[in-house]
Design an enzyme around this catalytic site. Structure first.
Site, short mmCIF file in Angstrom:
data_model
loop_
_atom_site.label_atom_id
_atom_site.label_comp_id
_atom_site.label_asym_id
_atom_site.label_seq_id
_atom_site.Cartn_x
_atom_site.Cartn_y
_atom_site.Cartn_z
N ASP A 480 -5.39 -1.33 7.33
CA ASP A 480 -6.56 -1.95 7.94
C ASP A 480 -6.99 -3.05 6.99
OD1 ASP A 480 -8.95 -2.75 8.91
OD2 ASP A 480 -9.88 -0.75 8.95
N VAL A 481 -6.69 -4.30 7.36
CA VAL A 481 -6.92 -5.41 6.43
C VAL A 481 -8.41 -5.61 6.13
CG1 VAL A 481 -4.79 -6.67 6.85
CG2 VAL A 481 -6.77 -7.07 8.34
N ASN A 507 -1.66 -12.74 8.65
CA ASN A 507 -1.57 -13.10 10.07
C ASN A 507 -2.56 -12.33 10.94
OD1 ASN A 507 -0.17 -13.88 12.66
ND2 ASN A 507 0.33 -11.68 12.60
N TYR A 573 -15.16 -17.34 16.56
CA TYR A 573 -13.76 -17.27 16.12
C TYR A 573 -13.44 -18.46 15.20
CZ TYR A 573 -8.64 -17.06 16.44
OH TYR A 573 -7.28 -16.98 16.14
#
Ligand code: ZN
Length: 675
Positions: A480-481, A507, A573
């Site tokens: 889980d980045v 990514n 975003y």
């Protein structure tokens, strides 16, 4: 050691192979080859070989006597009939009248005798198998046998143990000469069940597959019992020498520094192993003696080199490790010069870098240009630990003379086993990809693997990551980045598995939308967590490894068109992505002097978890165009795929003089161009 023979399994394999025209004798030969291969203490990695003498019919229907011998490149545990190519026996037997034959001429003679010229090249021990007049012949490098024969008084120990049962021959170089020595020894004592080749291994034979196999097991079992008695009598003092209070280095600290010192000279990866047995071996007071004696059986030398690199646990600094690696290479070059001076014809030196590294208090590392090569070196190093430990309990470990090792290491037929395949451009490089199970992540992992890289695929779900990694022979990890602890664990696992890291493809991401003046703060912060802070967190972890390696490194960020060309209501975003674009430049600036590069890819309108089929339908409908037209809405008029993005990451990873750059992959869109 116990026999694994099963009448039912043997009959089942005979029945399975019969419809393919495989005669029973060959089917049973395949069966016991697999039984031998199933025992890792008997053979490993193409070691050992087996044969059967039988008959076949030629094109005119005439019966021909043949011998089927293991072909090079085949492993016993997965043996198939094709791995035992048939040769006409008569011309091989005639060769016994020849006293001397070059290796090349011997290989030509073997290949000329093949019934099917497209068969794999039969083992270099083919003539030995042919000249022993027994139906079935088995050969292994049984660990227990090696522990007894790799001794100054190995011959006496063997005579005492096996008596008349086994013929004993002194060490000679494998190939034509050994075939003569073995055939002569057989003739002198045709009643024996087999032959011990000192410092090399064991042969057994018999009238059928089962007999030869059971004899192998019985003879090896005797050797194991002999070693057991040596331990019981207390001569194995290894464990007792474990030094209390010795430094205990940490894998996560040692591996990247060692890998950096090695990979700067020859790109490659590490394969780490540790166990109580390995730690005891490394803690022995005489480590410097027995670890430097040489390989336990000659053919290990091409994969392990004659000696390992032994590191001093008291000083594992980059400077100390670099010095140790250079000293190793100097000693190797001196060894080469010493023996090449009298070699005829002259040899070409192999690279001087170690294949096995020992770190007392920690464990051992296999070193290879690929993960596969590193694993083989580590396996053979483990075998060495096991044999030498037993040998030191029995007496004193001894190997071949240095000149014999050189002869083996530089034997043209052994070198041929290593293959002439040219290394791929990213061979030996380790690449980690976050969001690795998504469309772009999976395509990127595949693209790097196709270039020869070792890949670590990170994704939220371990099963998803493994699904992508498995066909690429990569490492699949849950990560889980957005969770720093999860990131730390994943990068430690990469270091534990490959020894370090060269390229990070950051990514992972997800889209949030909302009109910026009205958007919920929590949504904006959540987007910043994943689309900015997570990039920083993985980049930081990667840079720590790069810096320990002192060998450069490459960060690659998946940014977005949004970072340069905001879309309506897409602020939540685009804002963190714009920050990530800046982050990429900051890394390029702060770490460029250390050779660490940092670049980004701006992709747009790619089918993925972010741009789903449902979204594509919705957007194309809103613009009143078909889906295909919408997806190809760019200057080139062609849809951009996940693989196009993957190729851009690979190109940036290879662009050694490029840093702080953005590569746009969108088919052309001037409004989103960098300016
Ligand atoms: Zn052998």
């Amino acid at each position: 050691m116990k026999s694994r023979w099963s009448d039912a399994d043997a009959a089942a394999l005979v029945a399975e192979l019969a419809p393919r025209g495989v005669p029973e004798a060959l089917a049973l030969r395949v069966y016991t080859s697999r039984l031998l291969g199933a025992e890792p203490t008997l053979v490993r990695h193409g070691g050992g070989n087996t044969s059967v003498k039988t008959t076949t019919r030629d094109l005119l229907g005439r019966e021909v006597e043949v011998i089927c011998v293991k072909g090079s490149g085949y492993d016993l545990d997965t043996m198939q009939p094709r791995g035992l190519p048939a040769m006409r026996l008569a011309p091989l037997l005639e060769l016994r009248a020849v006293e001397r034959l070059s290796d090349e001429a011997m290989v030509v003679a073997q290949r000329t005798a093949l019934i099917d010229p497209t068969s794999p090249t039969p083992s270099v021990e083919t003539l030995l198998h042919a000249w022993i007049p027994e139906v079935v012949v088995d050969h292994t490098h049984a660990e227990a046998v090696l522990a007894l024969t790799d001794q100054p008084d190995g011959e006496a120990i063997c005579r005492d143990l096996w008596g008349e049962r086994m013929t004993i021959t002194p060490y000679v170089m494998p190939g034509f000469h050994l075939a003569h020595v073995a055939a002569d020894a057989y003739q002198a004592d045709p009643a024996a069940w087999g032959m011990i080749l000192l410092k090399h291994g064991i042969f057994t034979w018999g009238p059928d597959a089962r007999t030869a196999y059971e004899r192998m097991i019985q003879m090896v079992d005797l050797a194991e019992r002999r070693i057991g008695r040596a331990w019981a009598s207390g001569s194995g003092v290894f464990a007792a020498s474990n030094a209390v209070g010795a430094p205990s280095p940490k894998l996560a600290d040692v591996a990247p520094v060692l890998r950096g010192a090695l990979a700067a000279r020859r790109p490659g990866v590490l394969d780490f192993r540790t166990s109580d047995a390995i730690l005891d071996y490394l803690a022995g007071q005489d480590l410097g003696r027995y670890a430097n004696v040489g390989p336990v059986t000659p053919d290990h030398v091409i994969r392990t080199k004659p000696r390992p690199l032994i590191l001093d646990p008291a000083d594992l600094s980059p400077a100390a490790m670099n010095a140790a690696v250079e000293a190793y290479a100097d000693a190797y070059r001196a060894y080469f010069e010493r023996f090449n001076a009298t070699a005829e014809p002259k040899k070409t030196a192999l690279d001087p870098w170690p294949r096995v590294a020992l770190v007392p208090g920690l464990g051992l590392f296999g070193v290879g240009a690929t993960a596969g090569e590193a694993a083989v070196a580590a396996d053979l190093a483990e075998t060495t630990v096991s044999v030498v430990t037993d040998a030191e309990a029995v007496g004193r470990y001894e190997s071949l003379l240095e000149g014999e090792l050189f002869e083996m290491e530089y034997w043209s037929l052994e070198q041929a086993k290593l293959g002439a395949a040219r290394a791929k451009p990213m061979a030996g490089r380790v690449v980690a990809i976050t969001g690795g199970a998504g469309a772009i992540g999976a395509a990127t992992a595949a693209a790097f693997a196709a270039e020869g890289a070792e890949v670590a695929v990170l994704d939220l779900d371990a099963a998803d990551a493994e699904r992508v990694a498995a066909p690429l022979r990569g490492l699949g990890l849950a990560c889980d980045v957005a969770d720093p602890a999860s990131v730390a664990a994943a990068f430690q696992a990469i270091v534990g598995h490959y020894g370090g890291l060269d390229v990070l493809v950051s990514n992972a991401g997800a889209a949030w939308s909302g009109r910026i003046g009205e958007v919920d703060d929590a949504a904006l912060r959540a987007s910043f967590e994943l689309n900015f802070f997570a990039h920083q967190s993985v980049a930081k972890a990667a840079v720590a490894i790069f810096r320990a390696q002192e060998n450069g490194g490459c960060l690659l960020f998946n940014v977005s068109k949004q970072a340069l060309n905001p879309g309506p209501d897409f602020g939540p975003y685009g804002l963190p992505k714009a920050a990530t674009l800046h982050l990429m430049r900051q890394y390029a600036l702060d770490y460029g002097a250390e050779g660490i590069r940092s670049n980004a890819v701006n992709a747009d309108r790619v089918r993925s978890g972010l741009l789903t089929d449902a979204l594509i339908a919705e957007r194309s409908a809103a613009r009143g165009v078909g889906e295909a037209v919408y997806m190809a809405g760019n200057l080139l008029g062609r849809e951009v795929t996940a693989d196009d993005v993957a190729q851009a990451f690979v190109a940036l990873a290879k662009a050694e003089k490029t840093t702080a750059a953005v590569l746009t992959v969108d088919g052309g869109n001037l409004a989103a161009a960098v300016r």
